[in-house]
Design an enzyme around this catalytic site. Structure first.
Site, PDB file in Angstrom:
ATOM      1  N   CYS A 118     -23.012 -17.144 -23.347  1.00 20.70           N
ATOM      2  CA  CYS A 118     -22.659 -18.515 -23.716  1.00 20.70           C
ATOM      3  C   CYS A 118     -21.358 -18.926 -23.051  1.00 20.70           C
ATOM      4  CB  CYS A 118     -22.508 -18.628 -25.228  1.00 20.70           C
ATOM      5  SG  CYS A 118     -24.018 -18.271 -26.122  1.00 20.70           S
ATOM      6  N   ARG A 119     -21.326 -20.169 -22.607  1.00 22.07           N
ATOM      7  CA  ARG A 119     -20.117 -20.692 -21.970  1.00 22.07           C
ATOM      8  C   ARG A 119     -19.013 -20.854 -23.001  1.00 22.07           C
ATOM      9  NH1 ARG A 119     -21.402 -24.261 -17.048  1.00 22.07           N
ATOM     10  NH2 ARG A 119     -23.517 -23.637 -16.592  1.00 22.07           N
TER      11      ARG A 119
END
Length: 109
Positions: free
Chosen positions: A74-75
């Site tokens: 996930c960013r």
């Protein structure tokens, strides 16, 4: 050592994990284009295109199998987007597809 990767993207982290000695039991990615890239580059990997909130551990591993690592790509912050084209799904803090998912997934027994 085996691992599962969620929010796998196009596979950059997966390649690094592979080079570090991990074998992927499963990869999960929501984005269709990223999933196609993964399948093109690694046709032997178990790749699922889905929202991780709809996946159960039993969908990814066989009973009795051991997974040593849960990797989440996930960013942490948004990518730069041209003005007016901001996509809030790319922000892991507010994203309905990534926010808190690694912790939610880790609770699965």
């Amino acid at each position: 050592m085996s691992c599962i990767e969620i929010c796998a993207g196009a596979g950059g982290q997966a390649l690094g994990l592979e080079r570090a000695g991990f074998s992927h039991t499963a990869l999960v990615e929501l984005d269709r284009d990223a999933t196609q890239t993964l399948r093109l580059n690694r046709p032997d990997w178990n790749i699922t295109q889905s929202d991780i909130r709809r996946i159960r551990a039993g969908d990814l591993i066989a009973p009795g199998d051991t997974v040593r690592l849960l990797a989440a790509g996930c960013r942490a912050r948004p990518s730069p987007w041209p003005a007016g084209n901001w996509d809030p799904r790319m922000n892991a803090i507010s994203s309905p597809t990534c926010s808190g998912l690694p912790l939610s997934f880790a609770r699965v027994r």
